[in-house]
Design a protein around this motif. Structure first.
Motif, PDB file in Angstrom:
ATOM      1  N   MET A   1       0.831  -1.182   0.000  1.00  0.00           N
ATOM      2  CA  MET A   1       0.000   0.000   0.000  1.00  0.00           C
ATOM      3  C   MET A   1       0.880   1.252   0.000  1.00  0.00           C
ATOM      4  O   MET A   1       2.039   1.209  -0.326  1.00  0.00           O
ATOM      5  N   THR A   2       0.316   2.366   0.467  1.00  0.00           N
ATOM      6  CA  THR A   2       1.012   3.643   0.451  1.00  0.00           C
ATOM      7  C   THR A   2       1.554   3.965   1.834  1.00  0.00           C
ATOM      8  O   THR A   2       0.878   3.769   2.842  1.00  0.00           O
ATOM      9  N   THR A   3       2.793   4.490   1.893  1.00  0.00           N
ATOM     10  CA  THR A   3       3.365   4.901   3.166  1.00  0.00           C
ATOM     11  C   THR A   3       2.983   6.350   3.435  1.00  0.00           C
ATOM     12  O   THR A   3       3.177   7.227   2.596  1.00  0.00           O
ATOM     13  N   LEU A   4       2.434   6.607   4.613  1.00  0.00           N
ATOM     14  CA  LEU A   4       2.046   7.945   5.045  1.00  0.00           C
ATOM     15  C   LEU A   4       2.825   8.286   6.309  1.00  0.00           C
ATOM     16  O   LEU A   4       3.440   7.420   6.925  1.00  0.00           O
ATOM     17  N   TYR A   5       2.791   9.553   6.707  1.00  0.00           N
ATOM     18  CA  TYR A   5       3.466   9.996   7.916  1.00  0.00           C
ATOM     19  C   TYR A   5       2.442  10.617   8.866  1.00  0.00           C
ATOM     20  O   TYR A   5       1.608  11.414   8.452  1.00  0.00           O
ATOM     21  N   CYS A   6       2.530  10.249  10.123  1.00  0.00           N
ATOM     22  CA  CYS A   6       1.577  10.694  11.137  1.00  0.00           C
ATOM     23  C   CYS A   6       1.698  12.202  11.362  1.00  0.00           C
ATOM     24  O   CYS A   6       2.802  12.735  11.494  1.00  0.00           O
ATOM     25  N   ALA A   7       0.562  12.893  11.413  1.00  0.00           N
ATOM     26  CA  ALA A   7       0.541  14.333  11.652  1.00  0.00           C
ATOM     27  C   ALA A   7       0.846  14.671  13.109  1.00  0.00           C
ATOM     28  O   ALA A   7       1.141  15.819  13.424  1.00  0.00           O
ATOM     29  N   CYS A   8       0.807  13.702  13.996  1.00  0.00           N
ATOM     30  CA  CYS A   8       1.069  13.930  15.414  1.00  0.00           C
ATOM     31  C   CYS A   8       2.532  13.672  15.756  1.00  0.00           C
ATOM     32  O   CYS A   8       3.222  14.540  16.244  1.00  0.00           O
ATOM     33  N   CYS A   9       2.995  12.467  15.462  1.00  0.00           N
ATOM     34  CA  CYS A   9       4.347  12.073  15.883  1.00  0.00           C
ATOM     35  C   CYS A   9       5.352  11.999  14.736  1.00  0.00           C
ATOM     36  O   CYS A   9       6.554  11.924  14.969  1.00  0.00           O
ATOM     37  N   GLY A  10       4.880  12.000  13.499  1.00  0.00           N
ATOM     38  CA  GLY A  10       5.777  11.973  12.350  1.00  0.00           C
ATOM     39  C   GLY A  10       6.248  10.595  11.934  1.00  0.00           C
ATOM     40  O   GLY A  10       7.021  10.464  10.980  1.00  0.00           O
ATOM     41  N   ARG A  11       5.801   9.552  12.632  1.00  0.00           N
ATOM     42  CA  ARG A  11       6.234   8.196  12.277  1.00  0.00           C
ATOM     43  C   ARG A  11       5.578   7.742  10.981  1.00  0.00           C
ATOM     44  O   ARG A  11       4.403   8.058  10.726  1.00  0.00           O
ATOM     45  N   PRO A  12       6.304   6.994  10.163  1.00  0.00           N
ATOM     46  CA  PRO A  12       5.688   6.450   8.952  1.00  0.00           C
ATOM     47  C   PRO A  12       4.731   5.314   9.307  1.00  0.00           C
ATOM     48  O   PRO A  12       4.946   4.579  10.270  1.00  0.00           O
ATOM     49  N   PHE A  13       3.655   5.223   8.558  1.00  0.00           N
ATOM     50  CA  PHE A  13       2.734   4.095   8.726  1.00  0.00           C
ATOM     51  C   PHE A  13       2.146   3.767   7.363  1.00  0.00           C
ATOM     52  O   PHE A  13       2.202   4.562   6.433  1.00  0.00           O
ATOM     53  N   VAL A  14       1.620   2.574   7.249  1.00  0.00           N
ATOM     54  CA  VAL A  14       1.095   2.090   5.978  1.00  0.00           C
ATOM     55  C   VAL A  14      -0.417   2.241   5.973  1.00  0.00           C
ATOM     56  O   VAL A  14      -1.100   1.844   6.926  1.00  0.00           O
ATOM     57  N   ARG A  15      -0.923   2.779   4.899  1.00  0.00           N
ATOM     58  CA  ARG A  15      -2.372   2.900   4.733  1.00  0.00           C
ATOM     59  C   ARG A  15      -2.923   1.513   4.445  1.00  0.00           C
ATOM     60  O   ARG A  15      -2.486   0.840   3.513  1.00  0.00           O
ATOM     61  N   THR A  16      -3.859   1.082   5.244  1.00  0.00           N
ATOM     62  CA  THR A  16      -4.341  -0.295   5.133  1.00  0.00           C
ATOM     63  C   THR A  16      -5.376  -0.473   4.036  1.00  0.00           C
ATOM     64  O   THR A  16      -5.559  -1.580   3.540  1.00  0.00           O
ATOM     65  N   SER A  17      -6.064   0.593   3.638  1.00  0.00           N
ATOM     66  CA  SER A  17      -7.095   0.478   2.625  1.00  0.00           C
ATOM     67  C   SER A  17      -7.052   1.701   1.716  1.00  0.00           C
ATOM     68  O   SER A  17      -6.810   2.820   2.167  1.00  0.00           O
ATOM     69  N   ALA A  18      -7.296   1.485   0.450  1.00  0.00           N
ATOM     70  CA  ALA A  18      -7.310   2.592  -0.501  1.00  0.00           C
ATOM     71  C   ALA A  18      -8.677   3.274  -0.540  1.00  0.00           C
ATOM     72  O   ALA A  18      -8.846   4.279  -1.220  1.00  0.00           O
ATOM     73  N   ARG A  19      -9.639   2.736   0.186  1.00  0.00           N
ATOM     74  CA  ARG A  19     -10.991   3.301   0.188  1.00  0.00           C
ATOM     75  C   ARG A  19     -11.099   4.427   1.208  1.00  0.00           C
ATOM     76  O   ARG A  19     -10.514   4.369   2.286  1.00  0.00           O
ATOM     77  N   GLY A  20     -11.857   5.446   0.880  1.00  0.00           N
ATOM     78  CA  GLY A  20     -12.106   6.551   1.802  1.00  0.00           C
ATOM     79  C   GLY A  20     -10.947   7.516   1.904  1.00  0.00           C
ATOM     80  O   GLY A  20      -9.922   7.360   1.236  1.00  0.00           O
ATOM     81  N   PRO A  21     -11.089   8.520   2.749  1.00  0.00           N
ATOM     82  CA  PRO A  21     -10.014   9.506   2.914  1.00  0.00           C
ATOM     83  C   PRO A  21      -8.804   8.891   3.613  1.00  0.00           C
ATOM     84  O   PRO A  21      -8.936   7.957   4.405  1.00  0.00           O
ATOM     85  N   ALA A  22      -7.646   9.419   3.314  1.00  0.00           N
ATOM     86  CA  ALA A  22      -6.412   8.907   3.917  1.00  0.00           C
ATOM     87  C   ALA A  22      -6.359   9.290   5.392  1.00  0.00           C
ATOM     88  O   ALA A  22      -6.695  10.419   5.763  1.00  0.00           O
TER      89      ALA A  22
END
Length: 83
Positions: A1-22
Motif C-alpha cells: 500500500m502507500t506509506t504515510l506519515y503521522c501528523a502527530c508524531c511523524g512516524r511512517p505508517f502504511v495505509r491499510t485500505s485505498a478506500r475513503g479519505p487517507a
C-alpha cells in the motif's frame, strides 16, 4: 500500500485500505493526543480573545492620552517656532 506519515508524531505508517479519505494519524493514541491538543489550543485562543476584547473595551471607555491637545490650547494648534 502507500506509506504515510503521522501528523502527530511523524512516524511512517502504511495505509491499510485505498478506500475513503487517507488517515492522518498512525494510531488511536495519536488521534486522542491531537484531540486534547486541539481542545487546549481552542481554550487558549478563547482566553486570548477575551483578554483582547477587554482591552479594546477599556480603551473605548478611556482613550489613550496621546494625540489630544491640552485643555489650555482651547482646541487650537499653536504656531511652531523654528530657530
Amino acid at each position: 500500500m502507500t506509506t504515510l506519515y503521522c501528523a502527530c508524531c511523524g512516524r511512517p505508517f502504511v495505509r491499510t485500505s485505498a478506500r475513503g479519505p487517507a488517515p492522518i494519524y498512525c494510531s488511536q493514541d495519536c488521534r486522542l493526543q491531537m484531540a486534547i491538543r486541539r481542545r487546549a489550543w481552542s481554550d487558549r485562543v478563547s482566553r486570548d480573545r477575551t483578554a483582547t476584547r477587554q482591552t479594546v473595551e477599556r480603551h473605548e471607555v478611556e482613550p489613550a492620552p496621546f494625540g489630544r491637545l491640552p485643555a489650555a490650547a482651547g482646541g487650537q494648534r499653536t504656531a511652531a517656532t523654528w530657530r
